[in-house]
Scaffold this motif. Structure first.
Motif, mmCIF file in Angstrom:
data_model
loop_
_atom_site.group_PDB
_atom_site.id
_atom_site.type_symbol
_atom_site.label_atom_id
_atom_site.label_comp_id
_atom_site.label_asym_id
_atom_site.label_seq_id
_atom_site.Cartn_x
_atom_site.Cartn_y
_atom_site.Cartn_z
ATOM 1 N N ILE A 6 0.829 -1.209 0.000
ATOM 2 C CA ILE A 6 0.000 0.000 0.000
ATOM 3 C C ILE A 6 0.864 1.260 0.000
ATOM 4 N N ARG A 7 1.860 1.292 0.861
ATOM 5 C CA ARG A 7 2.709 2.492 0.936
ATOM 6 C C ARG A 7 3.461 2.720 -0.381
ATOM 7 N N GLU A 8 3.889 1.644 -1.023
ATOM 8 C CA GLU A 8 4.574 1.772 -2.312
ATOM 9 C C GLU A 8 3.622 2.326 -3.368
ATOM 10 N N LEU A 9 2.383 1.835 -3.364
ATOM 11 C CA LEU A 9 1.395 2.320 -4.324
ATOM 12 C C LEU A 9 1.076 3.794 -4.090
ATOM 13 N N ILE A 10 0.961 4.189 -2.838
ATOM 14 C CA ILE A 10 0.693 5.597 -2.529
ATOM 15 C C ILE A 10 1.846 6.471 -3.001
ATOM 16 N N SER A 11 3.076 6.009 -2.814
ATOM 17 C CA SER A 11 4.219 6.826 -3.248
ATOM 18 C C SER A 11 4.287 6.929 -4.773
ATOM 19 N N GLN A 12 3.802 5.910 -5.483
ATOM 20 C CA GLN A 12 3.779 5.942 -6.945
ATOM 21 C C GLN A 12 2.599 6.752 -7.483
ATOM 22 N N HIS A 13 1.538 6.869 -6.695
ATOM 23 C CA HIS A 13 0.321 7.590 -7.099
ATOM 24 C C HIS A 13 -0.042 8.570 -5.983
ATOM 25 N N PRO A 14 0.743 9.629 -5.806
ATOM 26 C CA PRO A 14 0.516 10.518 -4.655
ATOM 27 C C PRO A 14 -0.771 11.349 -4.732
ATOM 28 N N LEU A 15 -1.352 11.466 -5.934
ATOM 29 C CA LEU A 15 -2.567 12.258 -6.074
ATOM 30 C C LEU A 15 -3.696 11.440 -6.691
ATOM 31 N N HIS A 16 -4.912 11.712 -6.254
ATOM 32 C CA HIS A 16 -6.112 11.080 -6.806
ATOM 33 C C HIS A 16 -7.142 12.183 -6.976
ATOM 34 N N ASN A 17 -7.536 12.446 -8.211
ATOM 35 C CA ASN A 17 -8.472 13.540 -8.493
ATOM 36 C C ASN A 17 -7.984 14.861 -7.902
ATOM 37 N N GLY A 18 -6.666 15.079 -7.964
ATOM 38 C CA GLY A 18 -6.083 16.324 -7.478
ATOM 39 C C GLY A 18 -5.871 16.392 -5.979
ATOM 40 N N ARG A 19 -6.214 15.328 -5.256
ATOM 41 C CA ARG A 19 -6.045 15.321 -3.799
ATOM 42 C C ARG A 19 -4.932 14.363 -3.407
ATOM 43 N N LYS A 20 -4.237 14.716 -2.326
ATOM 44 C CA LYS A 20 -3.175 13.862 -1.812
ATOM 45 C C LYS A 20 -3.783 12.564 -1.283
ATOM 46 N N VAL A 21 -3.153 11.449 -1.628
ATOM 47 C CA VAL A 21 -3.623 10.150 -1.149
ATOM 48 C C VAL A 21 -2.988 9.879 0.215
ATOM 49 N N THR A 22 -3.809 9.843 1.232
ATOM 50 C CA THR A 22 -3.384 9.455 2.572
ATOM 51 C C THR A 22 -4.077 8.136 2.897
ATOM 52 N N LEU A 23 -3.651 7.499 3.973
ATOM 53 C CA LEU A 23 -4.314 6.251 4.370
ATOM 54 C C LEU A 23 -5.784 6.495 4.693
ATOM 55 N N SER A 24 -6.082 7.621 5.299
ATOM 56 C CA SER A 24 -7.465 7.950 5.635
ATOM 57 C C SER A 24 -8.287 8.181 4.370
ATOM 58 N N TYR A 25 -7.740 8.915 3.421
ATOM 59 C CA TYR A 25 -8.411 9.166 2.146
ATOM 60 C C TYR A 25 -8.646 7.853 1.411
ATOM 61 N N LEU A 26 -7.623 7.002 1.387
ATOM 62 C CA LEU A 26 -7.728 5.708 0.730
ATOM 63 C C LEU A 26 -8.793 4.839 1.400
ATOM 64 N N ALA A 27 -8.797 4.816 2.724
ATOM 65 C CA ALA A 27 -9.789 4.028 3.462
ATOM 66 C C ALA A 27 -11.206 4.479 3.117
ATOM 67 N N ASP A 28 -11.430 5.788 3.042
ATOM 68 C CA ASP A 28 -12.749 6.311 2.688
ATOM 69 C C ASP A 28 -13.181 5.822 1.306
ATOM 70 N N HIS A 29 -12.262 5.850 0.352
ATOM 71 C CA HIS A 29 -12.608 5.457 -1.015
ATOM 72 C C HIS A 29 -12.739 3.943 -1.182
ATOM 73 N N VAL A 30 -12.050 3.191 -0.353
ATOM 74 C CA VAL A 30 -12.117 1.732 -0.436
ATOM 75 C C VAL A 30 -13.311 1.202 0.364
#
Length: 82
Positions: A6-30
């Motif tokens: 997960i951390r590797e994927l976040i570092s490769q894709h730091p933005l999603h729809n213009g927003r920073k991908v954090t664990l909390s943001y990812l959890a909300d979307h998942v």
């Protein structure tokens, strides 16, 4: 042991729809709790569902093997000696 990337994927894709991908943001979307996402990202031996893996693949537009991999334990290596 299953190692989540997960951390590797976040570092490769730091933005999603213009927003920073954090664990909390990812959890909300998942669709899981932030604490569960933290356990997955920190590889604490957390068991997750196939639907969560599928949601992570969809979010990152990747394959299952990009999200997780099998890594043999130290004990497994010592028992495999011939």
């Amino acid at each position: 042991m299953i190692h989540y990337k997960i951390r590797e994927l976040i570092s490769q894709h730091p933005l999603h729809n213009g927003r920073k991908v954090t664990l909390s943001y990812l959890a909300d979307h998942v669709g899981i709790q932030s604490s569960a996402m933290s356990k997955i990202a920190n590889n604490t031996g957390y068991n997750t569902s196939v639907s969560t893996i599928e949601a992570l693949c969809k979010f990152f537009n990747c394959r299952v093997e990009d999200v997780m991999e099998y890594v043999s334990d130290q004990d497994d290596k010592s028992t495999q000696k011939t």
